[in-house]
Motif scaffolding. Structure first.
Motif, PDB file in Angstrom:
ATOM      1  N   PHE A   1      32.008  -6.062  29.348  1.00 35.99           N
ATOM      2  CA  PHE A   1      31.181  -5.133  28.749  1.00 35.99           C
ATOM      3  C   PHE A   1      32.472  -4.137  28.865  1.00 35.99           C
ATOM      4  N   PRO A   2      32.518  -2.836  28.299  1.00 34.93           N
ATOM      5  CA  PRO A   2      33.291  -0.783  28.800  1.00 34.93           C
ATOM      6  C   PRO A   2      31.873  -0.369  29.095  1.00 34.93           C
ATOM      7  N   ASP A   3      32.557   0.961  30.181  1.00 34.04           N
ATOM      8  CA  ASP A   3      32.259   1.864  29.869  1.00 34.04           C
ATOM      9  C   ASP A   3      32.531   2.802  29.284  1.00 34.04           C
TER      10      ASP A   3
ATOM     11  N   PRO B   1      24.426  -9.832  32.092  1.00 30.66           N
ATOM     12  CA  PRO B   1      23.772  -8.390  31.460  1.00 30.66           C
ATOM     13  C   PRO B   1      22.431  -7.484  32.084  1.00 30.66           C
ATOM     14  N   GLU B   2      22.715  -8.420  32.471  1.00 24.57           N
ATOM     15  CA  GLU B   2      21.775  -7.176  33.611  1.00 24.57           C
ATOM     16  C   GLU B   2      22.038  -6.603  34.384  1.00 24.57           C
ATOM     17  N   GLN B   3      22.945  -6.968  34.497  1.00 26.52           N
ATOM     18  CA  GLN B   3      24.125  -5.831  35.855  1.00 26.52           C
ATOM     19  C   GLN B   3      24.655  -4.717  35.728  1.00 26.52           C
ATOM     20  N   ILE B   4      25.319  -5.410  33.997  1.00 24.15           N
ATOM     21  CA  ILE B   4      26.028  -4.747  33.073  1.00 24.15           C
ATOM     22  C   ILE B   4      24.692  -3.134  32.998  1.00 24.15           C
TER      23      ILE B   4
ATOM     24  N   GLY C   1      23.496 -11.620  21.877  1.00 20.95           N
ATOM     25  CA  GLY C   1      22.903 -12.124  21.540  1.00 20.95           C
ATOM     26  C   GLY C   1      21.126 -12.050  22.160  1.00 20.95           C
ATOM     27  N   GLU C   2      20.067 -13.156  22.110  1.00 22.07           N
ATOM     28  CA  GLU C   2      19.170 -12.293  22.969  1.00 22.07           C
ATOM     29  C   GLU C   2      19.595 -11.377  24.431  1.00 22.07           C
ATOM     30  N   ASP C   3      19.728 -11.419  24.825  1.00 20.29           N
ATOM     31  CA  ASP C   3      20.274 -10.512  26.574  1.00 20.29           C
ATOM     32  C   ASP C   3      20.584  -9.052  26.076  1.00 20.29           C
ATOM     33  N   ALA C   4      20.624  -8.811  24.688  1.00 18.85           N
ATOM     34  CA  ALA C   4      20.578  -7.674  23.750  1.00 18.85           C
ATOM     35  C   ALA C   4      19.782  -6.884  24.320  1.00 18.85           C
ATOM     36  N   SER C   5      18.426  -7.197  24.611  1.00 17.17           N
ATOM     37  CA  SER C   5      17.526  -6.597  24.945  1.00 17.17           C
ATOM     38  C   SER C   5      17.340  -5.700  26.111  1.00 17.17           C
ATOM     39  N   GLU C   6      18.025  -6.409  27.303  1.00 15.11           N
ATOM     40  CA  GLU C   6      18.486  -5.499  28.178  1.00 15.11           C
ATOM     41  C   GLU C   6      18.532  -4.535  28.603  1.00 15.11           C
ATOM     42  N   PHE C   7      19.511  -3.769  27.551  1.00 14.50           N
ATOM     43  CA  PHE C   7      19.575  -2.485  27.516  1.00 14.50           C
ATOM     44  C   PHE C   7      18.943  -1.597  26.671  1.00 14.50           C
ATOM     45  N   GLN C   8      18.028  -1.843  25.851  1.00 14.22           N
ATOM     46  CA  GLN C   8      17.480  -1.142  25.099  1.00 14.22           C
ATOM     47  C   GLN C   8      16.560  -0.244  25.724  1.00 14.22           C
TER      48      GLN C   8
END
Lengths: 220, 347
Positions: free
Chosen positions: A22-24, A187-190, A213-220
């Motif tokens: 994933f990009p920063d 996803p959590e690390q990113i 997917g479901e891991d998108a919630s990690e970014f909220q």
């Protein structure tokens, strides 16, 4: 497989199964290092690239106070100004390309990699229409049968350097990135890394759902 | 002329029917080898693998466009074409026949409308040669083929389509439309093969689509008078009809149902995973069913070729039965029950 943080470049936090890319966008300086490293590593043809840097709103200033925070600007529905986005296959959890592939040439592997099976691809280009990130490439479209009937030839795209990850190395683009603009990890690390850098995700909710997917919630 | 062995198509139409059938069969076999690649893996391999099958599909697609353009041109520029087109336009009788048929099915009326009583032993002056069902087949297939050709050409290059409509969603919408329309047409073609191949009076193939009306005599009697009956009472049912039609009918139903279920349950083209109600690996039953559907198509292809063989036999028979008007030596032709002269140098 995960080989631990200590031997890795800062942007590559873990590799192998369940690793995501994933990009920063705040860190990307549009230097093209990722493009070169990918081409060099995989001998990508001259007119093709498995990763490209999309420059948006070139030469424009962001909304007030957000010039260095494209992701935050997007979250606030403000103009992010000129932004460079490393675009490649993000090996989406809900990959639209896999969903529409008529010959099951594209598959989501259990380890999270989205893979093309060359022998099954018929060059129909449905994946190109379905992918929101422009990842599918068709380098053989002017060769052989593809040239005769106007199909796309075999599809080619970023493999997230699965073979390198299998031996504990990060993807070439991420390892080579001078500013660590390409993050590889869970996803959590990113998500944690983006928070530490005070960078936003830049992509909207629809894109995040497709990618994580479901891991998108990690970014909220 | 009876309604049993009538020839209601011109020579060009019968030839066009054969060419269209051949082209459409190739489009079906290639299109469904792509679409049901899990179930029809053998067909994909037989047609040259992944790249071969798409090449054949696109080349035959061009063939379809050429046939459609030829047909439309013929309808417009020829007087026969224009009058034939006028004959297949829906009329009030067709609407009445359709409504009465529905009522007949529901038990509200005692008999079918005269316009829908083809093949029931009526003569041509009692019942029209073309019922609303025949007109419907022509219009439904024409519209489906036109839409399939247009959508197929549009999605030929997905990048071109996206550039034209400025959206990838448009490209995927046309792809989905093309695929779903193909499924609908496949079901129609399967039924078309069954109804014209397994009719008890014509089994194993109804020849009217292969023998042009110019080659069909007004009646088969030995004298010049119009016979009182259609001759249906002289027909005998083929001994194998009951078994074959039952087996083939079952295969047709299983094929149609399997293709329909497969298109809904198979994730991917033409129904994306997000809106597929099933998904997951194909079952053995679905694989068997879809392959049975392809067998039905294969039988249709064989019957189409057999129809042309029957036409050639028919031509040869007519040639043999034709009595020369003048003998080769200038004398009277032989009419005393011997074999007619075959020398037709002055004909």
């Amino acid at each position: 497989m995960s080989t631990g943080n200590e031997v890795m470049h800062d942007g590559v936090m873990s590799t192998g199964e369940d690793a995501r890319i994933f990009p920063d966008v705040e860190a990307c300086i549009d230097c093209g290092g990722c493009v070169v490293s990918c081409k060099r590593t995989w001998d990508v043809p001259r007119d093709e690239q498995r990763i490209s840097i999309a420059t948006m709103l070139e030469g424009q200033e962001a909304a007030s106070g957000l010039n260095a925070s494209s992701g935050r600007a997007m979250e606030q529905s403000e103009s992010p100004g000129e932004t460079a986005v490393p675009m490649q296959c993000y090996h989406c959890s809900n990959a639209p390309c896999v969903s529409v592939c008529p010959t099951d040439s594209l598959i989501s592997k259990e380890n999270g990699f989205v893979r093309v099976r060359d022998d099954l691809c018929i060059g129909c280009q449905y994946c190109l229409s379905a992918c929101p990130f422009g990842a599918p490439q068709f380098p053989d479209e002017d060769e052989g049968v593809a040239n005769l009937v106007g199909s796309g030839g075999n599809m080619d795209k970023c493999t997230m350097c699965e073979e390198r990850q299998d031996v504990g190395k990060g993807p070439a683009c991420a390892e080579e990135c001078a500013t660590d603009a390409i993050l590889v990890g869970t996803p959590e690390q990113i998500s944690d890394e983006l928070d530490n850098r005070d960078s936003g995700t830049f992509f909207n909710d629809v894109a995040m759902d497709i990618i994580f997917g479901e891991d998108a919630s990690e970014f909220q | 002329m009876s309604n049993l062995d009538h020839g209601k198509f011109t020579r060009v139409t019968t030839l066009f029917h054969s060419l269209l059938g051949l082209d459409v069969f190739l489009l079906f076999f290639t299109g469904y080898a792509i679409m049901f690649n899990d179930e029809l893996w053998w067909m994909l391999t037989l047609m040259g693998g992944a790249s071969g099958v798409t090449a054949i599909h696109r080349i035959t697609g061009i063939g379809l466009v050429a046939l459609v353009v030829f047909w439309i041109t013929l309808q417009v520029i020829s007087s026969t074409g224009r009058s034939n087109f006028a004959k297949i336009l829906p009329a009030k009788d067709d609407v009445d026949a359709f409504i009465q048929d529905i009522q007949f099915v529901l038990g509200r009326v005692d008999e079918r409308h005269p316009s829908a009583r083809q093949f029931a032993g009526y003569k041509a002056d009692e019942v029209p040669l073309l019922s609303y069902i025949g007109k419907g087949v022509v219009f439904i297939f024409s519209i489906e083929l036109t839409l399939l050709a247009i959508s197929g050409l549009l999605i030929w290059s997905k990048t071109g389509l996206a550039a034209m409509f400025q959206t990838k969603a448009a490209a995927m919408a046309f792809v989905t439309f093309h695929g779903l329309l193909g499924v609908i047409m496949l079901m129609g073609v399967m039924f078309h093969i069954f109804e014209h191949g397994m009719h008890p009076a014509f089994y194993p193939v109804e020849t009217k689509a292969f023998i042009p009306r110019s080659m069909v005599p007004e009646h088969h009697g030995d004298d010049d008078e119009e016979p009182d009956t259609t001759g249906i009472e002289r027909l005998s049912l083929s001994p194998s009809w009951r078994t074959v039609s039952t087996v083939f009918g079952a295969m047709t139903v299983i094929g149609i149902v399997s293709v329909l279920i497969g298109s809904i349950f198979d994730e991917g083209y033409p129904v994306p995973r997000e809106i597929a109600i099933g998904g997951g690996p194909s079952s053995i039953l679905l694989t068997v069913g879809i392959n049975l559907g392809m067998v039905v198509l294969g039988v249709g292809l064989v019957l189409s070729m057999y129809g042309n063989v029957l036409r050639i036999r028919w031509e040869q028979q007519l040639e043999q039965e034709r009595e020369p008007t003048t003998a080769a030596d200038g004398g009277e032709p032989q009419t005393d029950g011997g074999q007619p002269e075959s020398d037709d140098t002055e004909n």
